[in-house]
Design an enzyme around this catalytic site. Structure first.
Site, mmCIF file in Angstrom:
data_model
loop_
_atom_site.group_PDB
_atom_site.id
_atom_site.type_symbol
_atom_site.label_atom_id
_atom_site.label_comp_id
_atom_site.label_asym_id
_atom_site.label_seq_id
_atom_site.Cartn_x
_atom_site.Cartn_y
_atom_site.Cartn_z
ATOM 1 N N PHE A 135 0.680 -1.727 -0.170
ATOM 2 C CA PHE A 135 0.085 -0.244 -0.123
ATOM 3 C C PHE A 135 0.584 1.020 0.233
ATOM 4 O O PHE A 135 0.428 2.458 0.853
ATOM 5 C CB PHE A 135 -0.749 -0.236 1.085
ATOM 6 N N CYS A 136 1.907 1.391 -0.197
ATOM 7 C CA CYS A 136 3.378 2.639 -1.159
ATOM 8 C C CYS A 136 3.179 3.044 0.796
ATOM 9 O O CYS A 136 3.413 4.450 0.543
ATOM 10 C CB CYS A 136 2.292 3.371 -1.127
#
Length: 480
Positions: free
Chosen positions: A394-395
């Protein structure tokens, strides 16, 4: 920190039949929750591997939210009026200019900007924070926490900062209270110009209390920037009330996926800092030997702006602001509570949490299924149940490592268009997965889990002809 809290253990799943419908297993039936606002695509059906179709259960709002129907209607209304802005003498140019500047005012109003704040139309939150990073005064120090999304981490970590800025990454502590004390101690020990924090984690929905961060930072002479990508669409935000100096957010997470975002906040740095882009519209006068730049916002909006995107974002802001007081929070609370309660009854599922003393999170829930690859689970949910979730890191790689999920996790997120049926379907599908296993065969192809010999037909939409050939490239690195 709580990290990934295990609920029960889970046996290895066997690939047999699994139900595709149902409510939360073993739970007392809760009242159904209907969408709060109509969204485009809310009734779209998708094919399943068994040859049937189901209404798509979109539980990926944290990545990109669907457009509000009101936003789509507004875009259709203004498209015939679209023309150049700011320097056109034509009638439609003047109309488009007025609409664009009115949109800027609506965006500023939505985050309760102060009278002397400025609103700059950007592409998204990442764009906004990169812009802000470019105007922090030369030689100043920036403080950022290690739980941030890459959009609020990487802009401050450029190895060759031409302005000589220095960035400190502060590790979060085991509790909110301890993290705030650590923040206070760091700001006492060294002088900082800016503290930049997430308004709500894109992994767990949790956050430090912005007002307390502002109080601590301002007492030490530092400004505060808020990454509002996950906060603004789910809770709203007030620059005036919190005292924060800047907020950045994205249209594509605020039900206006037309390529616009915003940075709103104090004018002085934005009026004098390095222009974000060099080009037309950002200047007052250009000669061979010098350039005179405009103040903000024009200073940072060189080139033809995204007029339609700005109008779409403004419409979404107005639509959310028009909801009855508390309706947005109550809708999301009901869905999130239902989701977490259901997940906690699924054997082997671990729900992620950063702090035991955090305030109520927004509608973002991350979890793992013990001994099962997140990508496989996500592929199964999509192929066999018509459910869209996110898998990976998720970055937010540093945070996932802290939570004990460096190999990735699964994220389900809700919004104004989410019905409780989508949440119940996810919980039932996970029960079926851990109890009976998937009905189809899955394999890793070019780094992504996929159905073996997938027979699902492509939607009849122009541009999907080569989807099968490009699917592997489109899925990207497995752990992003």
């Amino acid at each position: 920190m709580t990290a990934l809290a295990e609920t029960t253990s889970c046996p290895t799943a066997a690939p047999t039949s699994a139900p595709t419908t149902g409510t939360t297993t073993g739970a007392t039936a809760a009242p159904a929750v209907q969408p709060l606002l109509p969204v485009v695509g809310g009734s779209t059906t998708v094919p399943l591997v068994d040859g049937t179709q189901r209404v798509y259960a979109n539980l990926d709002y944290a990545a990109s939210a669907p457009a509000l129907q009101a936003v789509a209607d507004r875009v259709a209304e203004v498209l015939p009026l679209y023309a150049s802005v700011h320097r056109g003498a034509g009638y439609l140019s003047q109309v488009s200019t007025a609409l664009y500047e009115s949109a800027r005012q609506a965006v500023a109003r939505f985050v309760d900007a102060r009278e002397d704040d400025v609103a700059i139309i950007t592409r998204n939150t990442t764009d906004s924070l990169n812009l802000l990073a470019g105007v922090v005064p030369t030689g100043e120090r920036v403080l950022v926490l290690d739980l941030e999304h890459h959009a609020n981490l990487l802009p401050w970590l450029r190895s060759s900062d031409p302005h000589g800025r220095r960035t400190t990454i502060l590790p979060i502590a085991e509790t909110v209270a301890a993290t705030l004390e650590s923040l206070r101690a760091e700001l006492t020990a060294r002088t900082y110009a800016l503290v930049t924090v997430s308004g709500a984690s894109n992994v767990t929905g949790e956050a430090l209390p912005v007002e307390r961060v502002v109080e601590i930072a301002h007492a030490a002479g530092a400004r505060v920037a808020v990454d509002g990508a996950q906060l603004v669409p789910h809770r709203g935000f007030s620059l005036a009330r919190t005292g924060a100096d800047y907020v950045a957010f994205s249209g594509h997470k605020t039900y206006a996926p037309f390529g616009a975002g915003a940075l709103v906040g104090r004018r002085d740095w934005l009026d004098t800092g390095t222009p974000y882009l060099a080009g037309g519209g950002a200047v007052r006068d250009v000669r061979a030997d010098r350039t005179v730049w405009q103040p903000a916002p024009a200073r940072h909006e060189a080139g033809s702006p995204n007029v339609i995107g700005a109008i779409a974002l403004a419409e979404a802001c107005d639509a959310l602001a028009a909801l009855p007081a508390g309706a947005l929070v109550e809708h999301e609370r009901a869905l999130r509570d239902r989701l977490v309660a259901g997940l906690e009854r699924v054997p082997g599922v671990r729900v992620a949490s950063i702090w035991p003393d955090s305030a109520e999170p927004v509608g973002v829930v991350t979890f793992t299924v013990e001994d099962h690859d997140p990508g496989l689970v996500a592929a199964y949910l999509a192929a066999e149940h018509g459910i869209g979730v996110r898998d990976g890191r998720f970055c937010a790689h540093p945070l996932l490592s802290r939570l004990g999920a460096s190999g990735g996790a699964i994220r389900a997120s809700v919004g104004v268009g989410t019905p409780s049926e989508a949440v119940d379907r996810l919980v039932a599908a996970l029960h079926a997965y851990v109890t009976d296993g998937p009905r189809s065969r899955y394999a890793v192809e070019d780094g992504c889990w996929a159905v073996v010999d997938d027979t699902r037909p492509l939607l009849a939409v122009h541009g999907l002809d080569h989807l099968a050939a490009t699917a592997a490239a489109a899925c990207g690195p497995a752990l992003d």
